[in-house]
Design an enzyme around this catalytic site. Structure first.
Site, mmCIF file in Angstrom:
data_model
loop_
_atom_site.group_PDB
_atom_site.id
_atom_site.type_symbol
_atom_site.label_atom_id
_atom_site.label_comp_id
_atom_site.label_asym_id
_atom_site.label_seq_id
_atom_site.Cartn_x
_atom_site.Cartn_y
_atom_site.Cartn_z
ATOM 1 N N ASN A 148 0.816 -1.222 0.000
ATOM 2 C CA ASN A 148 0.000 0.000 0.000
ATOM 3 C C ASN A 148 0.851 1.274 0.000
ATOM 4 O O ASN A 148 0.419 2.307 -0.494
ATOM 5 C CB ASN A 148 -1.017 -0.012 1.144
ATOM 6 C CG ASN A 148 -0.386 0.074 2.496
ATOM 7 O OD1 ASN A 148 0.762 -0.325 2.688
ATOM 8 N ND2 ASN A 148 -1.121 0.570 3.454
ATOM 9 N N GLU A 178 4.639 -3.796 12.285
ATOM 10 C CA GLU A 178 3.776 -2.673 11.867
ATOM 11 C C GLU A 178 2.560 -3.283 11.192
ATOM 12 O O GLU A 178 2.603 -3.628 10.010
ATOM 13 C CB GLU A 178 4.534 -1.765 10.881
ATOM 14 C CG GLU A 178 5.768 -1.096 11.447
ATOM 15 C CD GLU A 178 5.439 0.111 12.309
ATOM 16 O OE1 GLU A 178 4.250 0.394 12.531
ATOM 17 O OE2 GLU A 178 6.386 0.758 12.766
ATOM 18 N N CYS A 217 -3.112 1.961 6.473
ATOM 19 C CA CYS A 217 -3.273 1.367 7.799
ATOM 20 C C CYS A 217 -3.835 2.363 8.809
ATOM 21 O O CYS A 217 -4.487 1.971 9.772
ATOM 22 C CB CYS A 217 -1.942 0.811 8.284
ATOM 23 S SG CYS A 217 -0.622 2.026 8.251
ATOM 24 N N GLU A 254 8.718 2.506 13.600
ATOM 25 C CA GLU A 254 9.595 2.981 12.532
ATOM 26 C C GLU A 254 9.569 4.501 12.595
ATOM 27 O O GLU A 254 8.639 5.094 13.145
ATOM 28 C CB GLU A 254 9.097 2.486 11.169
ATOM 29 C CG GLU A 254 9.303 0.986 11.022
ATOM 30 C CD GLU A 254 9.069 0.470 9.615
ATOM 31 O OE1 GLU A 254 8.020 0.784 9.039
ATOM 32 O OE2 GLU A 254 9.950 -0.248 9.105
#
Ligand code: NAD
Length: 478
Positions: free
Chosen positions: A152, A250, A284, A458
């Site tokens: 994505n 993640e 997300c 991250e």
């Protein structure tokens, strides 16, 4: 018709897979196969592991300032090629060009930030209990890393792993998504041309389950970083447990939005419509559960529908388009299932979009009102352009409903009241809370989930820390 084959990048060389297998790459806006990607065999993966192990032994000793120069040069190359790479990204992923260009700018900015931050992997000196002893805490690169990335953000997901690992002194094997390999390959070429030594960065493609099983089973790799769905996160974590590899997970989200009675509704609507349809909702952190105070409910729905109706759906290569296609045809079936389930449970459609005739995996936005919390769309990550709206009456009620899911990635609240800002910031069970806007990820801010949205981060200093380990050196003076 012959199409380009995107090769693997192993030990500093671009190569086709030993078995000669390939996977077609489809343009989701036209359904045309426009390239294919080489699949790594078990032998190719072993080559990559050996290369990463060898390269790590020298890269970890390259001075941080020199590593920063290399990663910084890669950042400049990505920025210089952003328009060119953005076209590849849009063809593979479908998102509009302006979004793709923004993502590549993020890749350049994040690489630059990590390059500089790698110089600040500071240890410390701890006062000793004895005058003859000196205690030094050192920060060292964790070792060869593995990065698995979703489609994505074909640029961002891959770059965050490469730039962090390399800046920390790790080598890395990246497995980008097979839907979007061209973007990952173009970014890897920037790092190669920037002067990353052979074996420090390796990129492999192919059947995800086989590749991750093989790579994670190897004792060579010391770290796993996944950007992907929660079920795959659980699977990879179980595999990583065999060799006790450290993980950064993640994973998926299902972001609640709370619009309080005192919200600046016009600004909230502008922000939320823009955020909702970014990458056709396949983000997300996409706002996915809209809780609106009952006093603003009708105005919110009217404003959301009006703004959504002005958006243009089409091929992302067309600059007038604001919503591109979904990544695969299957995602449209999932969207239909969510809508049917919600309406069967009493939700009402106020903007009826759905599939479009013709080529391309397009799906027009659907806005649903009075959606019960038990509807599948309110409990499973929708990952598409669906907008379920529901009213609430009190602070405690809405917090309980917002926090009811196992996910905890992004969450949003809109209010002008300082005490509500403080209370809602504390109460939301999520890794990111956006108040009065939806920008929750910058190169310098930590980004990560809690609960079943994963752990670790991250970006930010936490993103570099994920690739570092701690060593105590205690010396007795003789
Ligand atoms: P996915 O979990 O299917 O795939 C992600 C990565 O895992 C890819 O590299 C893929 O090749 C690999 N993979 C897939 N299936 C596998 C399997 N069975 N065994 C081993 N590896 C496998 O996710 P996706 O559909 O590509 O991406 C969408 C998901 O990613 C959503 O849930 C989204 O929320 C999440 N996501 C999270 C973040 C974040 O930072 N938290 C960012 C972007 C996307």
């Amino acid at each position: 018709m012959t199409t380009e084959i995107i090769p693997l990048f192993i030990d500093g060389a671009w190569r086709t897979g030993a078995a000669g297998d390939t996977i077609p790459v489809v343009d989701p806006a036209t359904e045309e196969v426009f390239s294919s990607v080489a699949c790594a065999s078990a032998g190719d993966l072993d080559l990559a592991l050996d290369a990463a192990a060898r390269a790590f032994l020298s890269w970890k000793h390259v001075p941080a300032a020199e590593r920063a120069r290399v990663v910084g040069r890669a950042a400049d190359l990505i920025e210089g090629r952003k328009f060119e790479i953005a076209r590849i990204l849009t063809r593979e992923n479908g998102k509009p060009l302006a979004e793709a260009e923004g993502e590549l700018q993020f890749c350049a900015d994040a690489s630059r930030w990590y390059a500089e931050e790698g110089k600040r992997a500071y240890g410390r000196v701890i006062p000793s209990r004895s005058p003859d002893v000196r205690q030094i805490v050192m920060r060292e690169p964790v070792g060869p890393a593995l990065g698995f990335a979703a489609w994505n953000f074909p640029g961002g997901n891959v770059t965050l792993k490469i730039a962090a690992a390399l800046s920390a002194g790790c080598s890395i094997i990246v497995k980008p998504s097979d839907e979007t390999p061209g973007t990952a390959a173009a970014i890897a070429r920037c790092f190669e041309e920037a002067g990353v030594p052979a074996g420090v960065l390796n990129v492999v493609f192919g059947p995800p389950a086989e590749i991750s099983r093989h790579l994670i089973a190897s004792p060579i790799a010391k770290k796993v970083s996944l950007t992907g769905s929660t079920p795959v996160g659980k699977l990879l974590q179980r595999q990583a447990a065999e060799t006790l590899k450290r993980c950064t997970m993640e994973l998926g989200g299902h972001a609640p939005v709370i619009v309080f009675a005192d919200a600046d509704l016009e600004r909230a609507l502008d922000a939320l419509v823009a955020a909702k349809f970014r990458n056709a909702g396949q983000v997300c952190t996409s706002p996915t559960r809209f809780f609106v105070h009952e006093s603003r409910y009708e105005d919110f729905i009217r404003g959301f529908v009006e703004r959504t109706q002005t958006l243009t759906i089409g091929n992302g290569l067309d600059r007038t388009v604001s919503i591109g296609p979904l990544i695969t045809s299957r995602r449209r079936e999932l969207m239909d299932g969510f809508v049917q389930d919600a309406t069967a449970r009493g939700a009402r459609i106020v903007l009826d979009g759905g599939r479009r005739d013709g080529k391309g995996y397009f799906y027009a936005p659907v806005v649903l009102r009075d959606v019960p919390d038990e509807a599948r769309i309110m409990t499973e990550e929708p990952f598409g352009p669906l907008v379920p709206v529901t009213p609430f009456a009190s602070f405690d009620e809405v917090i309980a409903r917002a926090n009811a899911l196992p996910f905890g990635l992004a969450s949003y609240a809109f209010t002008r009241d300082a005490s509500t800002v403080a209370r809602v910031s504390d109460a939301l069970d999520a890794g990111q809370v956006g108040i009065n806007h939806t920008s929750v990820h910058e190169p310098e801010t930590p980004f990560g989930g809690v609960n079943e949205s994963g752990y670790g981060a991250e970006s930010g200093i936490e993103g570099l820390d994920a690739y570092l380990r701690t060593k105590l050196v205690t010396t007795l003076a003789l």
